[in-house]
Design a protein around this motif. Structure first.
Motif, PDB file in Angstrom:
ATOM      1  N   PRO A 141      59.352  23.917   9.706  1.00 15.04           N
ATOM      2  CA  PRO A 141      59.414  25.214   9.947  1.00 15.04           C
ATOM      3  C   PRO A 141      58.460  25.695  11.402  1.00 15.04           C
ATOM      4  CG  PRO A 141      58.387  24.787   7.597  1.00 15.04           C
ATOM      5  CD  PRO A 141      58.708  23.435   8.562  1.00 15.04           C
ATOM      6  N   GLY A 142      58.765  26.645  11.471  1.00 12.46           N
ATOM      7  CA  GLY A 142      59.216  27.082  13.177  1.00 12.46           C
ATOM      8  C   GLY A 142      57.860  28.566  13.172  1.00 12.46           C
ATOM      9  N   ARG A 143      57.984  28.550  14.233  1.00 11.01           N
ATOM     10  CA  ARG A 143      57.538  29.751  15.011  1.00 11.01           C
ATOM     11  C   ARG A 143      57.866  30.478  16.182  1.00 11.01           C
ATOM     12  NH1 ARG A 143      55.006  33.847  12.145  1.00 11.01           N
ATOM     13  NH2 ARG A 143      53.370  34.655  12.836  1.00 11.01           N
ATOM     14  N   THR A 144      58.778  31.450  16.376  1.00  9.11           N
ATOM     15  CA  THR A 144      59.298  32.435  16.800  1.00  9.11           C
ATOM     16  C   THR A 144      58.611  33.392  17.707  1.00  9.11           C
ATOM     17  OG1 THR A 144      61.606  32.327  17.877  1.00  9.11           O
ATOM     18  CG2 THR A 144      61.562  33.128  16.067  1.00  9.11           C
ATOM     19  N   TYR A 145      59.182  33.129  19.044  1.00  7.62           N
ATOM     20  CA  TYR A 145      58.475  34.373  19.052  1.00  7.62           C
ATOM     21  C   TYR A 145      59.613  35.189  20.307  1.00  7.62           C
ATOM     22  CZ  TYR A 145      54.397  32.462  18.865  1.00  7.62           C
ATOM     23  OH  TYR A 145      53.606  31.871  17.691  1.00  7.62           O
ATOM     24  N   ALA A 201      55.829  38.058  17.057  1.00  7.62           N
ATOM     25  CA  ALA A 201      56.579  36.573  16.172  1.00  7.62           C
ATOM     26  C   ALA A 201      56.413  37.067  15.028  1.00  7.62           C
ATOM     27  CB  ALA A 201      54.653  36.453  16.162  1.00  7.62           C
ATOM     28  N   GLY A 202      57.734  35.321  15.031  1.00  9.89           N
ATOM     29  CA  GLY A 202      58.166  35.740  13.483  1.00  9.89           C
ATOM     30  C   GLY A 202      58.534  34.155  13.009  1.00  9.89           C
ATOM     31  N   SER A 203      58.852  33.751  11.416  1.00 10.70           N
ATOM     32  CA  SER A 203      58.930  32.405  11.990  1.00 10.70           C
ATOM     33  C   SER A 203      60.239  32.062  11.688  1.00 10.70           C
ATOM     34  CB  SER A 203      58.357  31.936   9.808  1.00 10.70           C
ATOM     35  OG  SER A 203      57.199  32.515  10.375  1.00 10.70           O
ATOM     36  N   ILE A 204      61.048  30.815  11.579  1.00 16.67           N
ATOM     37  CA  ILE A 204      62.071  30.005  11.606  1.00 16.67           C
ATOM     38  C   ILE A 204      62.547  29.302  11.018  1.00 16.67           C
ATOM     39  CG2 ILE A 204      61.675  29.593  13.877  1.00 16.67           C
ATOM     40  CD1 ILE A 204      64.842  30.436  14.182  1.00 16.67           C
ATOM     41  N   MET A 205      62.742  29.118  10.360  1.00 15.21           N
ATOM     42  CA  MET A 205      63.303  27.412  10.097  1.00 15.21           C
ATOM     43  C   MET A 205      63.603  26.245  11.023  1.00 15.21           C
ATOM     44  SD  MET A 205      62.291  25.376   7.910  1.00 15.21           S
ATOM     45  CE  MET A 205      62.280  25.859   6.117  1.00 15.21           C
ATOM     46  N   ARG A 206      63.289  25.302  11.372  1.00 20.18           N
ATOM     47  CA  ARG A 206      64.116  24.488  12.157  1.00 20.18           C
ATOM     48  C   ARG A 206      63.845  23.059  11.951  1.00 20.18           C
ATOM     49  NH1 ARG A 206      60.652  27.020  16.314  1.00 20.18           N
ATOM     50  NH2 ARG A 206      61.695  28.380  17.889  1.00 20.18           N
ATOM     51  N   TYR A 207      64.351  21.971  12.913  1.00 24.53           N
ATOM     52  CA  TYR A 207      64.921  20.628  11.943  1.00 24.53           C
ATOM     53  C   TYR A 207      64.846  19.670  12.701  1.00 24.53           C
ATOM     54  CZ  TYR A 207      67.648  23.967   9.561  1.00 24.53           C
ATOM     55  OH  TYR A 207      68.270  25.135   8.731  1.00 24.53           O
ATOM     56  N   ASP A 208      64.419  18.822  12.266  1.00 25.49           N
ATOM     57  CA  ASP A 208      63.893  17.153  12.451  1.00 25.49           C
ATOM     58  C   ASP A 208      64.777  16.208  12.485  1.00 25.49           C
ATOM     59  OD1 ASP A 208      61.196  18.143  13.117  1.00 25.49           O
ATOM     60  OD2 ASP A 208      60.629  16.961  12.055  1.00 25.49           O
TER      61      ASP A 208
END
Lengths: 243, 590
Positions: B164-168, B70-77
């Motif tokens: 900020p989102g989460r990615t697996y 599991a890691g963090s990633i920046m996402r955008y709205d």
């Protein structure tokens, strides 16, 4: 900064001026009023030295001017650098975003699901037999060597049963984004050639009735790559060099 | 000439006015410079200075080799200004603009996957509520490529915020353990939830002054709150093995028509869990795709009656207490009525046969187990079971972990007294089953089960490391070893001896086919089939426990056997375990 400098200069001079610049009071005499004196007061060396000279004033003035000028230049340079910093920071942000996005993409491409799918698409299978060891000291073979079986060795023969939505999602999304970017670049000079038929919003001034007409035939179908071709292998596998 | 009184009066009046005016100025000056000084300073600073939140990312969850789960990633709205969109559309209708909104929407939709109709609907819906609307959410959590493609379109009424989102990256691999976070970033399930204090980052705040064109003034940055990055959570799991076990399990559960299954791989010498595979397992990237009951860890939360795999524990206790040896004999009938009135029978009909304790395990005889077990006092046996870890949560203390059920001796009825010898009338989690076999493999010492290696904070400090433990001695080394030897005979002589053996290695294992409670105080028609065992048996390194619930096409432990053999082979291979040099001992069955 200028204020400080002027202050230092003044305090430097003040004590000497006050204590030595004026002649010492002399005894009053009756002749002083009636006739001019033949005796003049000779200033001491100290007193002569204490007198302000033009050259000092010039040096001080030039110093102040120099400081003001260099400060001005310095602040010009600083603000120039501020723009440079801002632009470099922007670049750093963009690059770190790219890095992060690529890292995550790499991680998902490196996921066992993807690797297994690609290995099997290259015709590789797992040897279901346990490992065999060669003992170097006496050349003994430990274990029972057996060839891999093409059907039994397939790990994902029944399909990839451990879902990873990143693999499918990424594939379609990034291709769409790339396709769209390409399209925009190609279209941009000719954009707006089509006449607008749809009207958006409430009570537009020029259109009598607000209507939203959607021509769905305009949207292109999303491109989907054939399954299992996320990372095309180019140039084949490297041939091993053994000695 | 002397001034007249008129002149004097004029002069006085003028002076008075000047003084009054001065007084007004002084009052105003004091008001600005002293009375309201701080307030005005603040207001002026507020016009120049801007505060920004600096994002403190949530920590990664990695496997034992540091591979990211599991890691963090920046996402955008992406948001739209409906009013500006409407204006752009009207402009185009009036022949001024370059493109109408529908065409623009089509370009956006190509990137976001929305249809132009959906995008236009977002705009129109917002305008219907408020004709001057300046904000409507178009799409949340798009990735960087999409954001850049949209940004390149240069649409004046489209703007973005970071989210900020989460990615697996590995999807459902260990998804049931890792858990997931909600769309707002709040931890919801699994380790994400239970280890939130380790993983959560703290956003920082800083204030800086900026110029008219938005450039940060050098030297004006003041950090009002420090950013704290989340810690990295390291697990004992092996990503590749975890995947392999999940894949093998999923394939078999589907094949035999089971509802779910669990595979546990535990390192014997350390108590570390190398794999906790489950089927079905949730893909934390796409939680909605899983049914609610499949979103958590069954291996830790679900309890079941273990069935015959449990006979190995009874045998170990008997040998340890000196009541029986692997070669001790009983005459086991097909069905039996015990002195206290309890009656039960074996799974398949057979004539009365003489069996050694080894033979009881090899043939998985219920009647034989009961006849041997009857020689031990219930309270003594209860103490052994407790030491095997029954009725207590494991040291992992997974969120929502079940402790299983081991009733006190005084609550055992005549049937339960015997049923508890062959794994009915009590319940365990899949991890508990593996843990009890770990004790057998480790010379009778049960080690605390470990899932988390530790949490490394951003400043390098390591926390959440399970305390070192020498474990609990359950049975003597001799008793544990002879139990393992008996289980080896189950592999070499039992009915699955065409599936279970691994060429070159000594394998010890026990089958289990446990009828499951129907929830109404009786047993239903469904079974949990299982296999638990270890290899290499001369010095066990790895325990593997396979459990498949409610299979349809094969309702015996034959359903679980291929998975056991495959996973155990893979574990031995992966860890380069050397082949056994001695054959399995040949213990008499009859």
């Amino acid at each position: 900064m200028n204020g400080n400098l002027a202050y230092d200069w003044a305090t430097e001079r003040t004590p000497r001026d006050l204590s030595h610049a004026f002649p010492a009071p002399s005894q009053p005499g009756p002749w002083q009023d009636s006739r001019p004196s033949h005796i003049t007061i000779a200033p001491t060396r100290l007193q002569r030295k204490a007198r302000p000279r033009v050259v000092y004033a010039l040096i001080a003035a030039a110093g102040i001017f120099g400081i003001i000028a260099s400060q001005l230049l310095l602040s010009v340079a600083t603000s120039q650098a501020a723009y440079e910093i801002a632009s470099l920071e922007g670049q750093a942000t963009a690059l770190s975003r790219t890095w992060q996005s690529l890292t995550v993409e790499l991680d998902s491409v490196a996921s066992p699901q993807n690797l297994a799918a690609h290995a099997e698409s290259l015709g590789m299978v797992r040897n279901t037999n346990p490992s065999v060891f060669l003992r170097l000291s006496d050349g003994a073979v430990l274990g029972h060597p057996a060839a891999a079986n093409a059907t039994a060795g397939s790990v994902i023969g029944a399909g990839d049963l451990v879902p990873n939505s990143l693999l499918t999602q990424k594939k379609t999304q990034s291709q769409k984004a790339k396709a769209a970017a390409k399209k925009t670049n190609a279209d941009s000079p000719a954009a707006g050639a089509a006449a607008g038929t749809a009207v958006i919003g409430v009570n537009p001034p020029t259109a009598p009735t607000p209507a939203v007409g959607i021509d769905l035939s305009k949207t292109s179908a999303p491109d989907t790559a054939s399954a299992g071709s996320l990372v095309p292998l180019q140039g084949g596998l490297p041939s091993p060099k053994t000695h | 000439m002397a001034p007249t009184s008129t002149t004097r009066r004029r002069l006085a009046l003028t002076m008075l006015l000047v003084v009054a005016l001065m007084a007004v100025f002084v009052v105003k000056l004091v008001d600005i410079q002293v009375v309201r000084a701080s307030e005005l300073n603040e207001a002026s600073y507020g016009k120049r200075a801007v505060g920004v939140t600096t994002y403190g990312p949530r920590g990664d969850i990695v496997d034992a080799n540091g591979q990211m789960l599991a890691g963090s990633i920046m996402r955008y709205d992406a948001q739209v200004s409906p009013m500006m969109a409407m204006e752009a559309d009207h402009k185009f209708a009036a022949g001024e603009g370059t493109e109408n909104v529908l065409d623009t929407a089509a370009k956006i939709g190509d990137i976001t996957g929305q249809t132009p109709a959906e995008i236009v609907a977002v705009i129109n819906d917002a305008l219907a509520v408020d004709p001057k609307s300046n904000y409507a959410m178009l799409i949340k959590s798009i990735d960087l490529d999409q954001y850049r493609a949209l940004d390149a379109l240069d649409i004046p009424w489209l703007f973005f915020t970071t989210n900020p989102g989460r990615t697996y990256p590995n999807g459902a691999v260990a998804g049931n353990l890792v858990g997931f976070v909600g769309t707002d970033g709040a931890a919801l399930e699994g380790l994400e939830w239970s280890m939130n204090s380790c993983l959560a980052g703290t956003d920082g705040e800083e204030v800086y002054e900026r110029s008219l064109d938005g450039v940060r003034l050098p030297g004006s940055t003041v950090t009002t709150k420090d950013v704290v990055k989340g810690g990295q959570l390291k697990l004992t799991l092996d990503l590749d093995l975890q995947w392999y076990a999940q894949q093998a399990l999923a394939e078999r559960v589907q094949e035999v028509g089971g509802t779910h299954g669990m595979v546990i791989v535990q390192e014997v010498k350390t108590g570390k869990l190398l794999a906790v595979a489950e089927y079905p397992s949730v893909d934390p990237n796409n939680v909605e795709a899983s049914a609610v009951e499949d979103r958590s860890s069954r291996a830790f939360r679900d309890v079941f009656e273990p069935g015959s795999t449990f006979k190995a524990l009874t045998a170990a206790a008997l040998v340890d207490a000196g009541i029986a040896e692997p070669t001790s004999r009983v005459v086991a009938p097909y069905s039996i009525r015990m002195p206290n009135g309890a009656d039960f029978h074996d799974s398949d009909w057979h004539p009365d046969e003489q069996l050694t304790l080894t033979g009881v395990l090899v043939n998985s005889s219920n009647t034989g187990t009961a006849l041997f077990g009857d020689k031990m006092d219930d309270n003594v046996r209860y103490d052994y079971l407790q030491k095997f870890g029954l009725g207590q949560k494991t040291a992992v203390d997974f969120d929502g972990e079940a402790s299983g059920m081991l009733h006190p001796v005084e609550d055992w009825d005549n049937q339960t007294k015997y049923a508890t010898m062959f794994g009915q009338g009590l319940s365990m989690t899949a991890v508990q089953v593996a843990s009890s076999y770990q004790a057998l493999g480790n010379g009778g010492v049960r080690l605390p089960v470990q899932l988390v290696e530790g949490c490394t904070a951003a400043d390098g400090t390591v926390t959440d490391v399970p305390p070192a433990s020498k474990g609990t001695r359950v049975v003597s080394k001799a008793a544990a070893d002879s139990t393992v030897n008996m289980l080896e005979n189950m592999v070499t002589k039992g009915w699955l001896n065409n599936v279970l053996p691994i060429p070159g290695y000594r394998v010890a294992a026990k089958t289990g086919t446990a009828q499951q409670a129907d929830g109404n105080g009786g047993y239903g028609s469904l079974y949990l089939v299982s296999l638990a065992g270890m290899a290499p048996a001369e010095d066990p390194q790895y325990v593997v426990s396979v459990n498949i619930a409610n299979p349809v096409t094969i309702t015996s432990s034959g359903a679980a056997a291929p998975v056991f053999q495959k996973v155990l082979t893979q574990v031995l291979k992966m860890n380069r375990v050397k082949p056994s040099t001695t054959p399995s001992p040949d213990l008499p069955v009859h």
